[in-house]
Scaffold this active site. Structure first.
Site, PDB file in Angstrom:
ATOM      1  N   GLU A  45       0.875  -1.165   0.000  1.00 52.68           N
ATOM      2  CA  GLU A  45       0.000   0.000   0.000  1.00 52.68           C
ATOM      3  C   GLU A  45       0.919   1.223   0.000  1.00 52.68           C
ATOM      4  OE1 GLU A  45      -2.753   0.359   3.277  1.00 52.68           O
ATOM      5  OE2 GLU A  45      -3.534   2.248   2.459  1.00 52.68           O
ATOM      6  N   ARG A 270       5.084 -12.769   9.745  1.00 51.38           N
ATOM      7  CA  ARG A 270       5.767 -11.489   9.533  1.00 51.38           C
ATOM      8  C   ARG A 270       7.147 -11.530  10.163  1.00 51.38           C
ATOM      9  NH1 ARG A 270       1.951  -7.338   8.544  1.00 51.38           N
ATOM     10  NH2 ARG A 270       3.321  -5.636   9.108  1.00 51.38           N
ATOM     11  N   LYS A 280       4.556   0.626   9.346  1.00 51.71           N
ATOM     12  CA  LYS A 280       4.641   1.894   8.624  1.00 51.71           C
ATOM     13  C   LYS A 280       4.019   3.030   9.428  1.00 51.71           C
ATOM     14  CE  LYS A 280       3.060   0.125   4.784  1.00 51.71           C
ATOM     15  NZ  LYS A 280       2.458  -0.038   3.472  1.00 51.71           N
TER      16      LYS A 280
HETATM   17  P1  ATP Z   1       2.878  -2.244   8.042  1.00 52.40           P
HETATM   18  O1  ATP Z   1       2.230  -3.006   9.153  1.00 52.40           O
HETATM   19  O2  ATP Z   1       4.316  -1.992   8.221  1.00 52.40           O
HETATM   20  O3  ATP Z   1       2.124  -1.000   7.685  1.00 52.40           O
HETATM   21  P2  ATP Z   1       1.534  -3.553   5.940  1.00 52.40           P
HETATM   22  O4  ATP Z   1       1.327  -5.011   5.953  1.00 52.40           O
HETATM   23  O5  ATP Z   1       0.372  -2.709   6.249  1.00 52.40           O
HETATM   24  O6  ATP Z   1       2.794  -3.227   6.802  1.00 52.40           O
HETATM   25  P3  ATP Z   1       1.622  -3.383   3.122  1.00 52.40           P
HETATM   26  O7  ATP Z   1       2.068  -2.285   2.248  1.00 52.40           O
HETATM   27  O8  ATP Z   1       0.183  -3.765   3.126  1.00 52.40           O
HETATM   28  O9  ATP Z   1       2.099  -3.039   4.576  1.00 52.40           O
HETATM   29  O10 ATP Z   1       2.507  -4.680   2.873  1.00 52.40           O
HETATM   30  C1  ATP Z   1       2.788  -5.211   1.615  1.00 52.40           C
HETATM   31  C2  ATP Z   1       3.183  -6.640   1.821  1.00 52.40           C
HETATM   32  O11 ATP Z   1       4.295  -6.741   2.679  1.00 52.40           O
HETATM   33  C3  ATP Z   1       2.062  -7.446   2.447  1.00 52.40           C
HETATM   34  O12 ATP Z   1       1.906  -8.652   1.726  1.00 52.40           O
HETATM   35  C4  ATP Z   1       2.541  -7.705   3.835  1.00 52.40           C
HETATM   36  O13 ATP Z   1       2.064  -8.925   4.309  1.00 52.40           O
HETATM   37  C5  ATP Z   1       4.049  -7.703   3.681  1.00 52.40           C
HETATM   38  N1  ATP Z   1       4.690  -7.302   4.939  1.00 52.40           N
HETATM   39  C6  ATP Z   1       4.529  -6.142   5.607  1.00 52.40           C
HETATM   40  N2  ATP Z   1       5.232  -6.156   6.754  1.00 52.40           N
HETATM   41  C7  ATP Z   1       5.863  -7.349   6.807  1.00 52.40           C
HETATM   42  C8  ATP Z   1       6.740  -7.974   7.747  1.00 52.40           C
HETATM   43  N3  ATP Z   1       7.119  -7.361   8.889  1.00 52.40           N
HETATM   44  N4  ATP Z   1       7.199  -9.212   7.459  1.00 52.40           N
HETATM   45  C9  ATP Z   1       6.841  -9.829   6.321  1.00 52.40           C
HETATM   46  N5  ATP Z   1       6.011  -9.315   5.414  1.00 52.40           N
HETATM   47  C10 ATP Z   1       5.521  -8.085   5.638  1.00 52.40           C
HETATM   48 MG    MG Z   2      -1.322  -3.639   4.906  1.00 57.50          MG
END
Ligand code: ATP
Ligand code: MG
Length: 571
Positions: A45, A270, A280
């Site tokens: 995102e 994760r 983020k």
């Molecule tokens: P955050 O919690 O940091 O905002 P998010 O999951 O909301 O992360 P996205 O932009 O939706 O951020 O993530 C894109 C991809 O990266 C998703 O498939 C998510 O599962 C993966 N991802 C995000 N954080 C991690 C992590 N700590 N370990 C592994 N994969 C991750």
């Molecule tokens: Mg997300």
């Protein structure tokens, strides 16, 4: 002196892996479910910069596809315009390329599917599987029930298909204020899985979208548009993090009710790292509250921060390979990340000499005005790296810590009357200590043995200490930034009652040394290039602030030698 020498090194291509995800794929290949296709996607995102957790997901998606000769898409999940921005889109693409992955012509945006997503919603309404609901968010929460009690149906459930179609069309046309209605899936308010209790599909929200502008005033919810996007792109294996496990039935429900192609969602754990926050939202808060200098502050776990700190793509890819993927959440020691960087830079970073806290040494018996160019190897790990010339003269700087007037036991560096080796140069003996009025040592007078050039003597006598040095008249002044963990707690999320993660910020995470001296060749260091400063660690010329007129180096990682330990004991 190259920077990021290694981003496309084919030798660094990961070996095939085998894990619970490849087990799934192998099973699908046997059964023929996806005609042996493997097509993954990385779906960020664009509401922040990528961090090392995203690197895990990127490496996973691109590597799994590559391992099976398949494809991996980059898709921006941009369905929440209020937090999204083009700046983030650009930074995300830059970071993925930098990591060494290529989505070729497969760059997609969920917002490109808004029309299709809308038409699918109409299809569900016509099937009696979606309805317009007028409950407020608060009422919706009340109706939702709990883990132990079923929810209650929304009055909107009673609307006819015609009423629903009419209202949904008018929602899109902008007839209602923000929040007046939602479109919800008609599933089961008594489902044990709360995600199945008539989840919202659309909300009314007047927000300028970074790509679609004001074309839409209704936006689809993540759970709905995500599976639709995967389906449209023909994704086979939709890898996501563990928190979506309970959303999988919904993923399947939407696509099955639509009669659309359905990928397999697979969840993995994760990445969590000690002393590090990977969210983020929290990273954004640190940027906004100026706890750090920006998304690329070298203490940030963002890819842009790690890059500025001196992390290489190879080190990060290696780290992701080493941690593997698992189904259970765990926390990785930040030391492993540092180890991977050290391992890579040890191979590739040229050596140089730099003195961070200078103490002047005058060699009384060295001819005044004489300069010797001493040949030094650039990298003992890499014979092809060659040698360079480093000037040696009568006045030098050594590290202040490399001299003790009263040396503790096992302190083998310089002290009064003691002889040590200057790396690549001569043996010197400390003859006299000069102090100012406050008792601070201002300079040392030493003698040298002209026979000892290169580090040995005809009589074969040995010394225990070897010090790094620079020639005072030739060295260039530099600023050096030393970093420590941004948080002082192993788990920064653990905070006292009434406090949040920011209360765990390490107040000493940055130390700026402005009176450092580096060997003259480093004046040519390119921003972003890496070095091992002998005995001090790996350093990277800062990509923002370093230039040939102002030298600025970031310590990327310390050396794993005994020096630091002795330092502590000797103190
Ligand atoms: P955050 O919690 O940091 O905002 P998010 O999951 O909301 O992360 P996205 O932009 O939706 O951020 O993530 C894109 C991809 O990266 C998703 O498939 C998510 O599962 C993966 N991802 C995000 N954080 C991690 C992590 N700590 N370990 C592994 N994969 C991750
Ligand atoms: Mg997300």
């Amino acid at each position: 002196m190259t920077s990021d020498h290694d981003s496309k090194d084919p030798a660094a291509a990961p070996a095939p892996v085998s894990n619970f995800i490849t087990d799934f794929i192998d099973e699908h290949n046997r059964s023929g479910r996806f005609q042996k296709r493997v097509h993954t996607r990385f779906p960020p995102e664009p509401n922040g910069y990528l961090h090392i957790g995203h690197a895990k997901a990127i490496c996973l998606n691109f590597s799994i596809a590559a391992q099976y000769g398949g494809k991996c898409n980059l898709r921006f999940d941009d369905s929440n315009p209020s937090t999204e921005d083009q700046e983030y889109v650009d930074s995300i693409m830059r970071d993925i390329k930098w990591l060494g992955f290529d989505w070729q012509d497969r760059l997609f945006f969920a917002s490109d599917y808004f029309e299709q997503t809308y038409q699918y919603a109409v299809q569900l309404i016509k099937k009696g599987k979606a309805y317009v609901c007028d409950l407020t968010p608060e009422q919706m929460r009340e109706h939702r029930g709990t883990l132990t009690e079923p929810g209650r149906e929304s009055p909107g459930r009673k609307r006819t298909i015609e009423e629903n179609l009419d209202l949904f069309t008018r929602m899109r046309a902008g007839e209602f204020p923000d929040g007046a209605y939602t479109l919800r899936a008609a599933i089961d308010m008594a489902a044990p899985n709360i995600n199945m209790r008539d989840p919202a599909m659309y909300r009314i929200k007047r927000a300028q979208h970074h790509r679609t502008g004001d074309a839409w005033c209704i936006y689809p919810m993540y759970d709905y548009i995500h599976c639709v996007s995967d389906s449209i792109e023909g994704i086979t294996h939709s890898l996501c993090s563990l928190e979506f496990e309970d959303h999988r039935p919904l993923y399947d429900w939407f696509l099955d009710e639509l009669g659309a192609y359905r990928p397999q969602q697979i969840e993995f754990a994760r990445l969590n790292i000690t002393f590090t926050v990977l969210s983020k939202r929290k990273l954004l808060q640190m940027v906004q509250e100026k706890v750090v200098s920006g998304w690329d502050d070298p203490r940030m776990p963002t890819l842009s921060g790690l890059r500025r700190r001196g992390y290489t793509p190879a080190a990060i890819r290696n780290f992701c390979e080493k941690i593997g993927v698992a189904k259970a959440n765990s926390t990785v020691d930040v030391g492993l990340l540092e180890f991977c960087l050290r391992e890579d830079l040890n191979r590739s970073a040229p050596r140089a000499m730099a003195v961070l806290r200078p103490l002047k040494v005058i060699i009384d018996n060295y001819p005044e005005g004489q300069v010797e160019e001493i040949e030094c190897e650039n990298n003992p790990e890499d014979p092809a790296a060659g040698t360079r010339k480093v000037p040696f003269s009568r006045e030098l700087y050594i590290e202040r810590d490399d001299f003790r007037e009263d040396p503790p036991k096992k302190y083998y560096r310089l002290s009064p009357g003691r002889e040590v080796r200057l790396k690549h140069a001569y043996y010197i003996t400390c003859k006299n200590v000069v102090k100012d009025g406050d008792g601070t040592i201002t300079e040392l007078h030493c003698s040298y043995d002209p026979e000892s050039r290169g580090g040995g003597t005809p009589d074969g006598r040995t010394v225990k200490g070897t010090l790094h040095w620079v020639s005072a008249a030739h060295a260039r002044q530099a600023e050096v930034r030393l970093y420590d963990h941004l948080f002082s707690k192993t788990n920064p999320e653990e905070s006292e009652a009434g406090e949040n993660f920011l209360s765990n910020i390490n107040p000493n995470s940055l130390e700026v040394l402005s009176d450092c001296w580096v060997e003259p060749a480093l004046a040519q260091a390119e921003p972003g290039s890496h070095f091992q400063f002998l005995r001090l660690g790996y350093f990277t010329a800062d990509s923002q602030d370093h230039s040939s007129s102002k030298l600025v180096f970031n310590r990327s990682v310390t050396l794993r030698d005994s020096w630091a330990k002795i330092e502590k004991k000797g103190a």
